[in-house]
Write a protein that holds these residues in place. Structure first.
Motif, PDB file in Angstrom:
ATOM      1  N   PRO A  15       3.879   6.679 -11.024  1.00 28.28           N
ATOM      2  CA  PRO A  15       3.659   6.850  -9.576  1.00 28.28           C
ATOM      3  C   PRO A  15       4.947   7.300  -8.884  1.00 28.28           C
ATOM      4  O   PRO A  15       6.045   6.858  -9.229  1.00 28.28           O
ATOM      5  CB  PRO A  15       3.231   5.465  -9.103  1.00 28.28           C
ATOM      6  CG  PRO A  15       3.579   4.528 -10.190  1.00 28.28           C
ATOM      7  CD  PRO A  15       3.704   5.307 -11.458  1.00 28.28           C
ATOM      8  N   GLU A  19       3.806   7.173  -3.373  1.00 26.39           N
ATOM      9  CA  GLU A  19       2.630   6.422  -3.823  1.00 26.39           C
ATOM     10  C   GLU A  19       2.929   4.928  -3.856  1.00 26.39           C
ATOM     11  O   GLU A  19       2.080   4.104  -3.490  1.00 26.39           O
ATOM     12  CB  GLU A  19       2.185   6.920  -5.196  1.00 26.39           C
ATOM     13  CG  GLU A  19       1.559   8.304  -5.153  1.00 26.39           C
ATOM     14  CD  GLU A  19       1.271   8.852  -6.535  1.00 26.39           C
ATOM     15  OE1 GLU A  19       1.790   8.292  -7.532  1.00 26.39           O
ATOM     16  OE2 GLU A  19       0.537   9.842  -6.616  1.00 26.39           O
ATOM     17  N   ASN A  20       4.144   4.566  -4.263  1.00 26.08           N
ATOM     18  CA  ASN A  20       4.528   3.152  -4.254  1.00 26.08           C
ATOM     19  C   ASN A  20       4.607   2.614  -2.828  1.00 26.08           C
ATOM     20  O   ASN A  20       4.168   1.498  -2.553  1.00 26.08           O
ATOM     21  CB  ASN A  20       5.867   2.951  -4.960  1.00 26.08           C
ATOM     22  CG  ASN A  20       5.732   2.994  -6.467  1.00 26.08           C
ATOM     23  OD1 ASN A  20       4.684   2.657  -7.005  1.00 26.08           O
ATOM     24  ND2 ASN A  20       6.791   3.416  -7.127  1.00 26.08           N
ATOM     25  N   ARG A  23       1.068   2.144  -1.597  1.00 28.39           N
ATOM     26  CA  ARG A  23       0.402   1.005  -2.233  1.00 28.39           C
ATOM     27  C   ARG A  23       0.869  -0.304  -1.616  1.00 28.39           C
ATOM     28  O   ARG A  23       0.060  -1.146  -1.212  1.00 28.39           O
ATOM     29  CB  ARG A  23       0.676   1.002  -3.728  1.00 28.39           C
ATOM     30  CG  ARG A  23       0.038  -0.218  -4.411  1.00 28.39           C
ATOM     31  CD  ARG A  23       0.426  -0.359  -5.857  1.00 28.39           C
ATOM     32  NE  ARG A  23       0.069   0.839  -6.594  1.00 28.39           N
ATOM     33  CZ  ARG A  23       0.747   1.277  -7.654  1.00 28.39           C
ATOM     34  NH1 ARG A  23       1.814   0.641  -8.063  1.00 28.39           N
ATOM     35  NH2 ARG A  23       0.349   2.353  -8.287  1.00 28.39           N
TER      36      ARG A  23
END
Length: 85
Positions: A15, A19-20, A23
């Motif tokens: 990722p 994206e982290n 999330r």
């Protein structure tokens, strides 16, 4: 025919930073919403209500100011001008 089947797990890319961030931001938002909903559902402690009762109640009627100042402003003398012929 059995030799042609590949049962290895698919390659999943690592990722990215965004994206982290997305999330963990979604996890934080979900936890924050749960805390807000629980704050609404759970009753407030009695000590907080006792503190608010010690204050004097405020009058619900607003204090009316005299309207004389508005009447004086609207009755300004008109400036007289000479007629040009």
């Amino acid at each position: 025919m059995a030799a042609e089947l590949d049962f290895s797990p698919p390659e999943i890319p690592e990722p990215t930073f965004m994206e982290n961030v997305l999330r963990y931001g979604l996890f934080f938002g979900a936890i924050f919403q749960l805390i807000c909903v629980l704050a609404i559902i759970l009753p407030v402690s009695k000590s907080h209500k006792a503190d608010s009762d010690s204050f004097e109640p405020k009058n619900s009627e607003p204090v009316k100011k005299p309207k004389a100042t508005a009447a004086q402003i609207s009755k300004k003398p008109k400036k007289e001008t000479k007629k040009k012929r």
